[in-house]
Design a protein around this motif. Structure first.
Motif, PDB file in Angstrom:
ATOM      1  N   SER A 371       0.824  -1.200   0.000  1.00  0.00           N
ATOM      2  CA  SER A 371       0.000   0.000   0.000  1.00  0.00           C
ATOM      3  C   SER A 371       0.861   1.254   0.000  1.00  0.00           C
ATOM      4  CB  SER A 371      -0.928  -0.010   1.223  1.00  0.00           C
ATOM      5  OG  SER A 371      -0.176  -0.104   2.421  1.00  0.00           O
ATOM      6  N   GLU A 372       2.025   1.194   0.653  1.00  0.00           N
ATOM      7  CA  GLU A 372       2.927   2.348   0.654  1.00  0.00           C
ATOM      8  C   GLU A 372       3.432   2.653  -0.749  1.00  0.00           C
ATOM      9  OE1 GLU A 372       3.243  -0.277   2.599  1.00  0.00           O
ATOM     10  OE2 GLU A 372       2.650   0.538   4.560  1.00  0.00           O
ATOM     11  N   ASP A 373       3.828   1.609  -1.477  1.00  0.00           N
ATOM     12  CA  ASP A 373       4.304   1.808  -2.850  1.00  0.00           C
ATOM     13  C   ASP A 373       3.176   2.307  -3.749  1.00  0.00           C
ATOM     14  OD1 ASP A 373       6.748   0.990  -2.056  1.00  0.00           O
ATOM     15  OD2 ASP A 373       6.734  -0.935  -3.108  1.00  0.00           O
ATOM     16  N   GLU A 374       1.982   1.791  -3.523  1.00  0.00           N
ATOM     17  CA  GLU A 374       0.856   2.206  -4.349  1.00  0.00           C
ATOM     18  C   GLU A 374       0.517   3.676  -4.121  1.00  0.00           C
ATOM     19  OE1 GLU A 374      -3.792   0.867  -5.280  1.00  0.00           O
ATOM     20  OE2 GLU A 374      -2.490  -0.373  -4.017  1.00  0.00           O
ATOM     21  N   MET A 375       0.564   4.135  -2.885  1.00  0.00           N
ATOM     22  CA  MET A 375       0.264   5.526  -2.597  1.00  0.00           C
ATOM     23  C   MET A 375       1.358   6.456  -3.098  1.00  0.00           C
ATOM     24  SD  MET A 375      -2.688   5.649  -1.268  1.00  0.00           S
ATOM     25  CE  MET A 375      -2.691   7.342  -0.685  1.00  0.00           C
ATOM     26  N   SER A 376       2.594   6.005  -3.020  1.00  0.00           N
ATOM     27  CA  SER A 376       3.701   6.833  -3.500  1.00  0.00           C
ATOM     28  C   SER A 376       3.796   6.839  -5.012  1.00  0.00           C
ATOM     29  CB  SER A 376       5.023   6.333  -2.900  1.00  0.00           C
ATOM     30  OG  SER A 376       5.006   6.389  -1.495  1.00  0.00           O
ATOM     31  N   GLY A 377       3.334   5.763  -5.627  1.00  0.00           N
ATOM     32  CA  GLY A 377       3.417   5.640  -7.075  1.00  0.00           C
ATOM     33  C   GLY A 377       4.541   4.717  -7.480  1.00  0.00           C
ATOM     34  N   MET A 378       4.251   3.774  -8.351  1.00  0.00           N
ATOM     35  CA  MET A 378       5.254   2.780  -8.739  1.00  0.00           C
ATOM     36  C   MET A 378       6.375   3.357  -9.579  1.00  0.00           C
ATOM     37  SD  MET A 378       3.266  -0.811  -9.439  1.00  0.00           S
ATOM     38  CE  MET A 378       2.014  -0.119 -10.509  1.00  0.00           C
ATOM     39  N   ASP A 379       6.128   4.487 -10.247  1.00  0.00           N
ATOM     40  CA  ASP A 379       7.218   5.086 -11.014  1.00  0.00           C
ATOM     41  C   ASP A 379       8.408   5.378 -10.102  1.00  0.00           C
ATOM     42  OD1 ASP A 379       5.868   5.051 -13.400  1.00  0.00           O
ATOM     43  OD2 ASP A 379       4.976   7.023 -13.124  1.00  0.00           O
ATOM     44  N   MET A 380       8.123   5.917  -8.929  1.00  0.00           N
ATOM     45  CA  MET A 380       9.191   6.267  -7.999  1.00  0.00           C
ATOM     46  C   MET A 380       9.676   5.065  -7.202  1.00  0.00           C
ATOM     47  SD  MET A 380      11.296   8.355  -6.704  1.00  0.00           S
ATOM     48  CE  MET A 380      10.755   9.938  -7.362  1.00  0.00           C
ATOM     49  N   ARG A 382       9.217   1.696  -7.717  1.00  0.00           N
ATOM     50  CA  ARG A 382       9.571   0.444  -8.393  1.00  0.00           C
ATOM     51  C   ARG A 382      10.363   0.624  -9.685  1.00  0.00           C
ATOM     52  NH1 ARG A 382       7.398  -4.438  -6.190  1.00  0.00           N
ATOM     53  NH2 ARG A 382       6.518  -3.826  -4.180  1.00  0.00           N
ATOM     54  N   HIS A 383      10.310   1.818 -10.272  1.00  0.00           N
ATOM     55  CA  HIS A 383      10.895   1.982 -11.608  1.00  0.00           C
ATOM     56  C   HIS A 383      11.877   3.143 -11.710  1.00  0.00           C
ATOM     57  CE1 HIS A 383       8.209  -1.102 -13.095  1.00  0.00           C
ATOM     58  NE2 HIS A 383       7.193  -0.467 -12.546  1.00  0.00           N
ATOM     59  N   GLY A 384      12.359   3.599 -10.592  1.00  0.00           N
ATOM     60  CA  GLY A 384      13.508   4.498 -10.619  1.00  0.00           C
ATOM     61  C   GLY A 384      13.236   5.970 -10.796  1.00  0.00           C
ATOM     62  N   GLY A 385      12.005   6.412 -10.869  1.00  0.00           N
ATOM     63  CA  GLY A 385      11.761   7.843 -11.000  1.00  0.00           C
ATOM     64  C   GLY A 385      10.402   8.128 -11.573  1.00  0.00           C
ATOM     65  N   PHE A 386      10.012   9.422 -11.509  1.00  0.00           N
ATOM     66  CA  PHE A 386       8.708   9.815 -12.022  1.00  0.00           C
ATOM     67  C   PHE A 386       8.683   9.765 -13.547  1.00  0.00           C
ATOM     68  CE2 PHE A 386       8.404  12.221  -7.914  1.00  0.00           C
ATOM     69  CZ  PHE A 386       7.349  11.495  -7.416  1.00  0.00           C
ATOM     70  N   ALA A 387       7.571   9.297 -14.097  1.00  0.00           N
ATOM     71  CA  ALA A 387       7.389   9.354 -15.534  1.00  0.00           C
ATOM     72  C   ALA A 387       6.990  10.754 -15.977  1.00  0.00           C
ATOM     73  CB  ALA A 387       6.330   8.348 -15.974  1.00  0.00           C
ATOM     74  N   LYS A 418      -1.364   7.964 -12.793  1.00  0.00           N
ATOM     75  CA  LYS A 418      -0.287   8.163 -13.739  1.00  0.00           C
ATOM     76  C   LYS A 418      -0.435   7.371 -15.024  1.00  0.00           C
ATOM     77  CE  LYS A 418       2.415   7.395 -10.149  1.00  0.00           C
ATOM     78  NZ  LYS A 418       1.525   7.848  -9.108  1.00  0.00           N
ATOM     79  N   CYS A 419      -1.611   6.826 -15.281  1.00  0.00           N
ATOM     80  CA  CYS A 419      -1.751   5.952 -16.447  1.00  0.00           C
ATOM     81  C   CYS A 419      -2.890   6.426 -17.314  1.00  0.00           C
ATOM     82  CB  CYS A 419      -1.976   4.513 -15.994  1.00  0.00           C
ATOM     83  SG  CYS A 419      -2.110   3.358 -17.343  1.00  0.00           S
TER      84      CYS A 419
END
Length: 428
Positions: A371-380, A382-387, A418-419
């Motif tokens: 839930s923490e990753d989901e609220m923060s956004g997976m771009d940051m 899980r994938h190294g930065g904001f899209a 973000k999608c």
């Protein structure tokens, strides 16, 4: 012609299974046999393999839309490999191979109900498979955080870019002409009527029925959602268009253009109804993939059994001259019976394979992110930065592109995600 259609996966598998397990000495008879069998690969139809590969990828792409924005990347790798490597090839063999038990192109004449299943370009084989798989993934994973409030009311989570949604829709629209007319695999094939009438005529008609169904569904969705919600929504129109395409895919080559209009109209109602049901059941599919491809694909299978034309069925499937055709066209109910069996079989097979897979991934904690990753956004996380780079009003002194976040003013509470996405494919 289309009647010789056979999934390439079956050809590769049968060739590999016949190869000996060890390499014999050079010059031996066994080595000669091995070389002759390997030489079959030099005559392999690689273009057709690539074409069928695209169909398999489409099924996996549909499923990805249902579980978007909350799924671990490793889960995508696992499910897509299993779906395209095992689940989808079995279904395509059953309904498209020359020796498939329910195929309309069986060479031995032993057809299901004397007709086989007429699923020309895959409303069932592709769209239902992807949609049902996505249904199970989304059910097991659960809704995104914030999709429903504490009282159970649905909250719209808007996509990042409506422009990318529209662009993606037009790309899919263009690709559907390869999906449907392209399923004939060849143009220069004359029909018995002779003259200027041949398979090229059927390909043109298929492009027309595809266009009419999609356009009708788009317009019906446009005005239908305007009545229901009180405003115009371009993303709803895009999904309505794709719903019409998914529905006409099965019967695009064997129905009259006027019937395609009916197909698109009903497909829009099916999509709107499925979306409403999803809200009531608190089912969260970010791209409406299960509703669009599963629901409209199912309607397309039924539609074909009702409106398939006698003339076109016998032209496109010439291996049986007295083949049954659409119920509403005077062809009896045998084709409808075969298509109802297809629907039950696909739902059963995909549920029995993809459901347990998603359940195991869930139990192993390989399916959903925290839930923490989901609220923060997976771009940051899980994938190294904001899209996409955003700055709030108090960050105007920082470098970067400044995009001001504007909240909708409608009564329905919304959140930014973000999608930007539509029809089972993420575009933004």
């Amino acid at each position: 012609m289309f009647s010789t259609r056979r999934p390439v996966a079956s050809s590769i598998t049968s060739l590999v299974l016949r190869l000996p397990s060890g390499l014999p000495p050079m010059g031996s008879s066994a080595n000669t046999t091995l070389v002759s069998r390997l030489s079959l690969l030099s005559n392999f139809d690689y273009s057709y393999f690539l074409y069928q590969w695209a169909f398999a990828i489409a099924a996996a792409g549909i499923t990805s839309g249902s579980i978007a924005e909350r799924t671990q990347f490793v889960a995508y790798l696992i499910y897509s490999s299993f779906l395209t490597g095992f689940v989808y090839p079995v279904v395509s063999h059953w309904f498209w191979s020359a020796d498939g038990w329910a195929s309309a192109t069986r060479t031995d004449g032993d057809l299901l109900f004397g007709t086989g299943v007429i699923d020309f370009a895959g409303s069932g084989v592709v769209h239902m498979v992807g949609g049902i798989a996505g249904l199970w993934g989304a059910l097991i994973e659960g809704p995104r955080i914030g999709r429903f409030d504490h009282s159970g009311k649905a909250i719209a989570l808007r996509g990042h870019s409506a422009s990318l949604v529209v662009l993606g829709t037009f790309l899919l629209w263009f690709g559907w002409y390869g999906f449907n007319p392209g399923s004939f695999t060849k143009i220069l094939s004359a029909y018995p009527a002779g003259g200027y009438y041949g398979q090229w005529s059927a390909i043109g008609r298929t492009a027309v029925t595809t266009t009419l169904a999609g356009s009708t569904a788009a317009l019906t969705t446009l005005f239908g959602k305007r009545i229901l919600s009180g405003h115009w929504n371009v993303t709803d129109v895009c999904n309505g268009l794709l719903g019409g395409f998914a529905a006409i895919t099965a019967g695009c080559s064997v129905v009259e253009p006027w019937a395609a209009i009916i197909c698109g109209f009903v497909a829009s109602l099916v999509l709107i109804g499925c979306n409403k049901l999803a809200e009531i059941l608190k089912f969260d599919d970010p791209l409406e993939a299960a509703q669009l491809h599963g629901g409209c694909g199912t309607w397309g299978v039924i539609f074909t059994a009702l409106f398939a034309s006698k003339k076109y069925v016998r032209e496109v499937y010439p291996n049986k001259l007295d083949r049954p055709y659409g119920l509403f066209m005077g062809g009896g109910g045998r084709l409808l019976g075969a298509h109802l069996i297809q629907i039950v079989v696909i739902i059963g097979w995909v549920s029995a394979t993809m459901g347990p897979l998603f359940f195991v991934l869930h139990k192993l904690k390989l399916l959903r992110i925290s839930s923490e990753d989901e609220m923060s956004g997976m771009d940051m996380t899980r994938h190294g930065g904001f899209a996409y780079i955003y700055h709030d009003d108090d960050d105007t002194n920082k470098n970067g592109i400044q995009l001001r976040r504007v909240e909708p003013t409608s009564k329905t509470p919304t959140q930014n995600v973000k999608c930007g996405s539509v029809g089972g494919v993420c575009w933004g």
